[in-house]
Design an enzyme around this catalytic site. Structure first.
Site, short mmCIF file in Angstrom:
data_model
loop_
_atom_site.label_atom_id
_atom_site.label_comp_id
_atom_site.label_asym_id
_atom_site.label_seq_id
_atom_site.Cartn_x
_atom_site.Cartn_y
_atom_site.Cartn_z
N ASP A 30 0.84 -1.18 0.00
CA ASP A 30 0.00 0.00 0.00
C ASP A 30 0.89 1.24 0.00
O ASP A 30 2.10 1.16 0.27
CB ASP A 30 -0.93 0.00 1.21
N GLU B 169 0.54 -1.39 5.44
CA GLU B 169 1.40 -0.92 6.53
C GLU B 169 1.21 0.56 6.84
O GLU B 169 1.39 0.98 7.98
CB GLU B 169 2.87 -1.19 6.17
#
Length: 400
Positions: free
Chosen positions: A81, A145
């Site tokens: 991400d 994360e």
């Protein structure tokens, strides 16, 4: 070993075009706000093309690739991400398609952290083909994360029942071995006041004003922090303040601040709570509440893993066998006088979970310079994206 490295160099050179095409394609897929479904699908396709033993999406939504069936477990951690793009007008190029200039790819996520994904995915497949994975079961874990480092890893560990013996964090390290970073504790403080019309403010109790001495005390705390010899200076920052009021013409009856505390060793949750309690004015103790924070946002699958927003510091000694395995991998691949095993991140990573909470040996290795993470000019050297594949391929043999 020379023959192994010779064959590895040949394989990486032959796959360079495929590695970079894969890299550009995953960078071009937006994966902001923890939505990694589409980029995970693309990574899974590449894993299947490379004949991974297993490729699947775990309950929390991470893409998982598995190779080997040995007794030792080696996990490559790459969060897929990214943060958002901020103000689109600040970008002089498409933030996802990016641009290539002087051998650098400039794009959102090119550095943080899709930088390591291609090398990890291709590196383990090459290690298998070269016979370097004997005794190992290896995983590539593509997780979220950015909003809560460690949550995707914890969900994978607890829900999938996989406990690694070694972990590699793919955050940018300038192609050196990193061995730790400071931790982080996130907390909120709320104080209560009493509302009144602003024209009659003397009848109220302004919660914002009551919070000001606490903010001031926090701003002066760092002078008493004792730096750690490796992790450096602890930090504390009030990052957000909000208030509640019946209207813009009324005295606020509630004020909340968010605190980001960067910690070294020995600075526990209890230590930090006591430090905050000590700066609340005695006469207003009953009006203040200190709250720990827990991440409860659902992933793209709808799954919720409750993760306390406490991220411990961690570090391995330079002499630790796993650090030395990383250092020896670099020395075998590239000649350099750089201190390969001296690095640490200035920010927090998923290592806070693997090493900080579980005590699993971790090292970091990835292309690019961390100082460009989250920036409009985020970039990574394409040459290093390819070269990193060699490190990820050779490391298992050096651990043995």
């Amino acid at each position: 070993m020379k023959d192994t490295i010779h064959h590895l160099n040949q394989r990486v050179a032959a796959a360079e075009e495929d590695i970079l095409r894969f890299f550009r394609e995953i960078v071009a897929i937006p994966s902001m706000d923890s939505d990694i479904e589409e980029v995970g699908k693309r990574i899974g396709e590449e894993m299947r093309k490379l004949n991974y033993d297993e490729v699947y999406v775990d309950k929390y939504g991470s893409i998982v690739g598995k190779i080997g069936n040995g007794s030792k477990i080696l996990l490559y951690d790459t969060h897929i991400d990214t943060v958002g793009i901020g103000d689109p007008d600040q970008w002089e190029w498409d933030p996802f398609e990016g641009k290539v200039e002087d051998g650098m790819l400039y794009a959102r996520g090119a550095l943080d952290e899709k930088n390591s994904t291609p090398g990890m995915v291709y590196g383990l497949a090459m290690a298998r083909d070269l016979g370097l994975l004997e005794g190992f079961t290896c995983y590539v874990l593509g997780n979220i994360e950015e909003w809560c480092d460690g949550v995707g890893c914890a969900a994978f560990h607890d829900w999938e029942g996989v406990h690694p013996d070694f972990v590699v964090i793919g955050e940018p390290t300038n192609m050196k071995v990193y061995r730790g970073h400071k931790g982080r504790i996130e907390m909120e403080i709320t104080c209560k006041g009493k509302s009144a019309h602003a024209a009659s403010n003397y009848m109220g109790d302004n919660a914002v004003y009551k919070m000001l001495p606490v903010i001031d005390a926090i701003s002066k705390m760092e002078k008493d922090f004792v730096p750690h010899e490796f992790l450096g200076q602890g930090r504390v920052t009030v990052t957000r303040i909000s208030s509640v009021s019946p209207s813009t013409n009324a005295v606020p009856d509630e004020c909340t601040i968010f605190i980001d505390r960067r910690v070294t060793f020995g600075e526990t949750k209890a230590y930090w709570r006591n430090a905050l309690e000590s700066i609340i004015p005695e006469e207003h103790k009953d009006d203040f509440e200190i709250r720990k924070l827990v991440y409860t946002e659902p992933s793209h699958t709808g799954a919720v893993y409750e993760y306390e927003q406490y991220f411990p510091a961690w570090a391995l000694e330079e002499s630790h066998p796993y650090v030395q395995a990383g250092v020896n991998t670099m020395k075998a691949l590239w000649s350099s006088e750089d201190p390969f095993g001296q690095g640490m991140w200035d920010f927090s990573t998923n290592g806070n979970y693997w090493a900080g909470k579980l005590g699993i040996p971790c090292i970091g290795f990835g292309p690019g310079n961390e100082i460009y993470a989250h920036a409009v000019n985020e970039h990574v050297p394409l040459k290093d994206v390819v070269e990193a594949t060699k490190f990820y391929a050779l490391l298992p043999a050096m651990i043995k």
